[in-house]
Write a protein that holds these residues in place. Structure first.
Motif, mmCIF file in Angstrom:
data_model
loop_
_atom_site.group_PDB
_atom_site.id
_atom_site.type_symbol
_atom_site.label_atom_id
_atom_site.label_comp_id
_atom_site.label_asym_id
_atom_site.label_seq_id
_atom_site.Cartn_x
_atom_site.Cartn_y
_atom_site.Cartn_z
ATOM 1 N N ASP A 1 0.824 -1.209 0.000
ATOM 2 C CA ASP A 1 0.000 0.000 0.000
ATOM 3 C C ASP A 1 0.860 1.261 0.000
ATOM 4 O O ASP A 1 0.536 2.249 -0.673
ATOM 5 N N ILE A 2 1.955 1.229 0.744
ATOM 6 C CA ILE A 2 2.837 2.393 0.836
ATOM 7 C C ILE A 2 3.402 2.739 -0.537
ATOM 8 O O ILE A 2 3.346 3.899 -0.980
ATOM 9 N N TYR A 3 3.930 1.748 -1.239
ATOM 10 C CA TYR A 3 4.591 2.049 -2.511
ATOM 11 C C TYR A 3 3.605 2.298 -3.638
ATOM 12 O O TYR A 3 3.883 3.097 -4.538
ATOM 13 N N ALA A 4 2.436 1.671 -3.584
ATOM 14 C CA ALA A 4 1.390 1.996 -4.556
ATOM 15 C C ALA A 4 0.926 3.440 -4.341
ATOM 16 O O ALA A 4 0.684 4.178 -5.299
ATOM 17 N N PHE A 5 0.834 3.851 -3.071
ATOM 18 C CA PHE A 5 0.471 5.234 -2.747
ATOM 19 C C PHE A 5 1.470 6.215 -3.379
ATOM 20 O O PHE A 5 1.082 7.188 -4.018
ATOM 21 N N TYR A 6 2.759 5.966 -3.190
ATOM 22 C CA TYR A 6 3.756 6.877 -3.742
ATOM 23 C C TYR A 6 3.699 6.932 -5.269
ATOM 24 O O TYR A 6 3.921 7.983 -5.867
ATOM 25 N N THR B 1 11.186 10.279 -1.703
ATOM 26 C CA THR B 1 10.717 9.830 -0.394
ATOM 27 C C THR B 1 10.448 8.325 -0.404
ATOM 28 O O THR B 1 10.862 7.599 0.505
ATOM 29 N N ALA B 2 9.779 7.850 -1.437
ATOM 30 C CA ALA B 2 9.489 6.417 -1.541
ATOM 31 C C ALA B 2 10.777 5.606 -1.545
ATOM 32 O O ALA B 2 10.897 4.597 -0.835
ATOM 33 N N LEU B 3 11.734 6.037 -2.327
ATOM 34 C CA LEU B 3 12.966 5.265 -2.460
ATOM 35 C C LEU B 3 13.856 5.404 -1.235
ATOM 36 O O LEU B 3 14.563 4.460 -0.873
ATOM 37 N N GLY B 4 13.798 6.540 -0.582
ATOM 38 C CA GLY B 4 14.522 6.689 0.680
ATOM 39 C C GLY B 4 13.994 5.732 1.728
ATOM 40 O O GLY B 4 14.768 5.088 2.450
ATOM 41 N N GLN B 5 12.675 5.599 1.791
ATOM 42 C CA GLN B 5 12.079 4.644 2.730
ATOM 43 C C GLN B 5 12.449 3.212 2.368
ATOM 44 O O GLN B 5 12.736 2.399 3.244
#
Length: 187
Positions: free
Chosen positions: A93-98, A127-131
């Motif tokens: 869900d997190i990466y689909a969101f980004y 931000t997505a890739l940093g996470q």
């Protein structure tokens, strides 16, 4: 994760064609995080199709901003952008969101020509890739994204094969990101 100052400054001084290529490229690199994570859900087929259609439109530099105005409203309906009391906690869900957020800013940039939306698009990717880097040992996707952003800003977008070559590099980066997220899901 903040966009490099020199890239932000270049975006703020860029013309509409450069902004269009930049946001299309950022979105292409994030695309498989949406299509690969949501593509197996039959309830999301329409969203995946729309995402891919908008992605193709983003690469059409000749399309006027008016072509993107309604797209922003369509993206707002995606489940990833709906408010939730629990927040977003599942990895997929997190990466689909980004991926959807990145596209949203790309569409807004194309609709209104505001360079700040291009900066926001770049910021969402970083931000997505940093996470992701924080959760995968020895991952360097964040630094890779910074390099991709630089490449886009310094590519001669008027050259015959520049955009197809750029898009192929972006697709390869997108595949790499999807594989990284899937490896995280297996843990």
């Amino acid at each position: 994760m903040v966009v490099d100052t020199d890239i932000s400054d270049l975006l703020r001084d860029a013309g509409s064609d450069r902004l269009a290529v930049f946001v299309a490229s950022c979105t292409e690199r994030m695309a498989q995080l949406f299509t690969g994570l949501r593509g197996t859900d039959p309830d999301r087929t329409g969203d995946v199709d729309l995402y891919l259609q908008i992605l193709e439109e983003l690469w059409r530099i000749d399309l006027p901003g008016s072509a993107f105005s309604a797209r922003a409203a369509s993206l707002q309906e995606f489940a990833e952008l709906q408010p939730s009391e629990e927040g977003i906690v599942a990895v997929d869900d997190i990466y689909a969101f980004y991926a959807v957020l990145c596209m949203r800013y790309a569409v807004l940039c194309r609709a209104n020509g505001d360079a700040e939306d291009a900066v926001r698009c770049a910021h969402a990717s970083l931000t997505a890739l940093g996470q992701l880097d924080q959760n995968l040992p020895q991952s360097r996707l964040f630094e890779g994204e910074r390099e991709h952003q630089r490449r886009v800003m310094f590519t001669d977008i008027g050259a015959d094969r520049a955009l197809p070559q750029l898009r192929e590099l972006d697709r390869a980066a997108s595949r790499e990101r999807l594989l990284a997220v899937k490896s995280r899901l297996e843990k």
